[in-house]
Design a protein around this motif. Sequence first.
Motif, mmCIF file in Angstrom:
data_model
loop_
_atom_site.group_PDB
_atom_site.id
_atom_site.type_symbol
_atom_site.label_atom_id
_atom_site.label_comp_id
_atom_site.label_asym_id
_atom_site.label_seq_id
_atom_site.Cartn_x
_atom_site.Cartn_y
_atom_site.Cartn_z
ATOM 1 N N HIS A 1 0.828 -1.204 0.000
ATOM 2 C CA HIS A 1 0.000 0.000 0.000
ATOM 3 C C HIS A 1 0.864 1.257 0.000
ATOM 4 C CE1 HIS A 1 -3.283 2.705 1.409
ATOM 5 N NE2 HIS A 1 -2.306 3.262 2.100
ATOM 6 N N LEU A 2 0.512 2.215 -0.846
ATOM 7 C CA LEU A 2 1.154 3.528 -0.823
ATOM 8 C C LEU A 2 0.260 4.514 -1.574
ATOM 9 C CD1 LEU A 2 3.657 4.786 0.428
ATOM 10 C CD2 LEU A 2 4.855 4.455 -1.717
ATOM 11 N N PHE A 3 0.450 5.773 -1.322
ATOM 12 C CA PHE A 3 -0.395 6.818 -1.903
ATOM 13 C C PHE A 3 0.286 7.462 -3.102
ATOM 14 C CE2 PHE A 3 2.311 8.728 1.263
ATOM 15 C CZ PHE A 3 2.724 9.915 0.682
ATOM 16 N N ARG A 4 -0.478 8.276 -3.832
ATOM 17 C CA ARG A 4 0.047 9.145 -4.880
ATOM 18 C C ARG A 4 -0.520 10.548 -4.660
ATOM 19 N NH1 ARG A 4 2.117 4.912 -5.412
ATOM 20 N NH2 ARG A 4 2.624 3.748 -7.298
ATOM 21 N N VAL B 1 2.058 2.657 6.101
ATOM 22 C CA VAL B 1 2.627 3.995 6.303
ATOM 23 C C VAL B 1 1.708 4.811 7.197
ATOM 24 C CG1 VAL B 1 3.757 3.924 4.060
ATOM 25 C CG2 VAL B 1 1.516 5.003 4.250
ATOM 26 N N SER B 2 2.309 5.781 7.878
ATOM 27 C CA SER B 2 1.556 6.676 8.754
ATOM 28 C C SER B 2 2.312 8.000 8.849
ATOM 29 C CB SER B 2 1.376 6.052 10.146
ATOM 30 O OG SER B 2 2.633 5.768 10.726
ATOM 31 N N ASN B 3 1.752 8.937 9.605
ATOM 32 C CA ASN B 3 2.393 10.253 9.800
ATOM 33 C C ASN B 3 2.724 10.930 8.474
ATOM 34 O OD1 ASN B 3 2.610 9.962 12.754
ATOM 35 N ND2 ASN B 3 4.146 8.409 12.286
ATOM 36 N N ILE B 4 1.798 10.879 7.514
ATOM 37 C CA ILE B 4 2.054 11.464 6.200
ATOM 38 C C ILE B 4 2.009 12.986 6.288
ATOM 39 C CG2 ILE B 4 1.262 11.607 3.806
ATOM 40 C CD1 ILE B 4 -0.079 8.868 4.233
ATOM 41 N N SER C 1 6.224 7.847 7.878
ATOM 42 C CA SER C 1 6.921 6.751 8.548
ATOM 43 C C SER C 1 6.375 5.432 8.041
ATOM 44 C CB SER C 1 6.783 6.856 10.073
ATOM 45 O OG SER C 1 5.429 6.880 10.464
ATOM 46 N N VAL C 2 7.227 4.421 8.046
ATOM 47 C CA VAL C 2 6.894 3.091 7.538
ATOM 48 C C VAL C 2 7.043 2.082 8.666
ATOM 49 C CG1 VAL C 2 7.633 1.234 5.988
ATOM 50 C CG2 VAL C 2 7.642 3.601 5.189
ATOM 51 N N PHE C 3 6.084 1.186 8.753
ATOM 52 C CA PHE C 3 6.243 0.007 9.613
ATOM 53 C C PHE C 3 6.113 -1.209 8.714
ATOM 54 C CE2 PHE C 3 4.591 -3.566 12.039
ATOM 55 C CZ PHE C 3 5.547 -3.660 13.037
ATOM 56 N N THR C 4 7.091 -2.096 8.790
ATOM 57 C CA THR C 4 7.030 -3.306 7.986
ATOM 58 C C THR C 4 7.361 -4.513 8.850
ATOM 59 O OG1 THR C 4 7.855 -4.365 5.956
ATOM 60 C CG2 THR C 4 9.433 -3.069 7.194
ATOM 61 N N ALA C 5 6.608 -5.577 8.643
ATOM 62 C CA ALA C 5 6.826 -6.837 9.346
ATOM 63 C C ALA C 5 6.861 -7.938 8.303
ATOM 64 C CB ALA C 5 5.709 -7.090 10.360
ATOM 65 N N PRO D 1 10.531 -13.667 12.811
ATOM 66 C CA PRO D 1 10.130 -12.621 11.859
ATOM 67 C C PRO D 1 10.911 -11.342 12.149
ATOM 68 C CG PRO D 1 8.453 -12.909 13.543
ATOM 69 C CD PRO D 1 9.456 -14.002 13.758
ATOM 70 N N ASP D 2 10.873 -10.426 11.228
ATOM 71 C CA ASP D 2 11.535 -9.135 11.400
ATOM 72 C C ASP D 2 10.498 -8.027 11.381
ATOM 73 O OD1 ASP D 2 14.505 -9.642 11.339
ATOM 74 O OD2 ASP D 2 13.941 -10.643 9.483
ATOM 75 N N GLU D 3 10.692 -7.071 12.268
ATOM 76 C CA GLU D 3 9.866 -5.873 12.277
ATOM 77 C C GLU D 3 10.792 -4.662 12.291
ATOM 78 O OE1 GLU D 3 9.676 -8.036 14.922
ATOM 79 O OE2 GLU D 3 7.783 -9.098 14.665
ATOM 80 N N MET D 4 10.414 -3.641 11.576
ATOM 81 C CA MET D 4 11.213 -2.416 11.603
ATOM 82 C C MET D 4 10.336 -1.220 11.269
ATOM 83 S SD MET D 4 13.480 -2.518 8.097
ATOM 84 C CE MET D 4 14.178 -4.132 8.433
ATOM 85 N N ASN D 5 10.753 -0.072 11.768
ATOM 86 C CA ASN D 5 10.133 1.183 11.335
ATOM 87 C C ASN D 5 11.236 2.138 10.913
ATOM 88 O OD1 ASN D 5 9.177 2.297 14.706
ATOM 89 N ND2 ASN D 5 11.173 1.910 13.839
ATOM 90 N N TYR D 6 10.913 2.926 9.920
ATOM 91 C CA TYR D 6 11.883 3.895 9.420
ATOM 92 C C TYR D 6 11.132 5.054 8.784
ATOM 93 C CZ TYR D 6 11.076 1.386 4.980
ATOM 94 O OH TYR D 6 10.506 0.794 3.877
#
Length: 369
Positions: A174-177, A222-225, A235-239, A247-252
């Motif tokens: 998911h992502l916006f334009r 994604v959040s905080n757009i 910001s991105v959160f991916t798991a 599993p791996d989780e990260m935010n950046y």
Amino acid sequence: MRKLLLCFCLVLVSSVRVFGQTHSFSGNIGKYPIYLEFTIDGASVEGYYFYKNKLVDISLSGSHKSGLITLTSKDVYGEYAEDPEVFKFKWPGKLIEGTWTYKGKTSSLKLIPLTAKETSSPKCANPYFKKEAADLSDLKKVKIGLFKLKQDGPVTIINTIKIRPFTELLTGIHLFRIDSGMVAEKQKEANLYLEYLQLSEFLTSLECASYSAYGSDYDFSVSNISVSNDLICFSVFTAFYCGGAHPDEMNYGVNFDLSTHQKISPSDYLIEGKDSEFEERIFTYLSRENPGYFDAELPNDELQCEYNNQELWTVDCEFTFTVEGLKLLPSFPHYKAPCLDPEWAVIPYSELKTAIKPEFYSKLNKLKH
């Protein structure tokens, strides 16, 4: 961000026997459309294929002998599959015909060299792809051409700019334009960059599905757009789980400058020599405004995230620019994944003004609604 696993450029097949090169095809197993590539090295042949409706790679290995290629499927660990698929066909030839056998059932196999149309999606010419990887393999280009979006929510307005959310149909990435409200030249650049990001995650998700025994277990949100004519930030959160013990989780943070066409690093917005002052201001503000998270006297079982550790809050910490201020996204190991993305870790720009370049500070003020 994770780097894409990009292949070297492939060479289209000809009717002349060529060893040590990779050959790419489209075709069918029975009625099911597939794409396949292989490389001949003496008597050995290595390759992979995927179905058009799934895009998940299945590894192949085999031999070339007396004009006959035999390929057998491998599992995700690189071992021959317990119940292997077997391809047999004559080589070379402009039109390849052979058989595919699986669990005692045989279907016809037909392959033809890839056409320019299949490898020339306009998305492959995205300048950010060219910057990250000059060479995309033919089958990577095929996958990019099969990338399809659907709108998955209403248009929203941020800072007078309309954004439209999209999800990729196969992977759910998911992502916006940017829909409207931005200077035309900046809007075009913004959408090229957003397309590149979504395509990158799309390909990474497919890699995960191809080489994980658990299939595709890959989430991206994604959040905080925050957007303006100068900046795109979120910001991105991916798991994800692509094999291994956990599993791996990260935010950046994704912070993109529409004037320089570059991702923003601390050196882009901090005054030279102000790193220490910046870090001190961050820690002082956060500990003052959120004392419950920074009280070193709390028992360890209550202070699991150890936010009072100053090493979490440095110029190297992941971040994103928001309407309210600089949001920090500290990193944690897998077993502390709940500590990721503390909502309260936002520092107003006014607290950091003396450490931020004046010209960049004006850009940050334009993020405000």
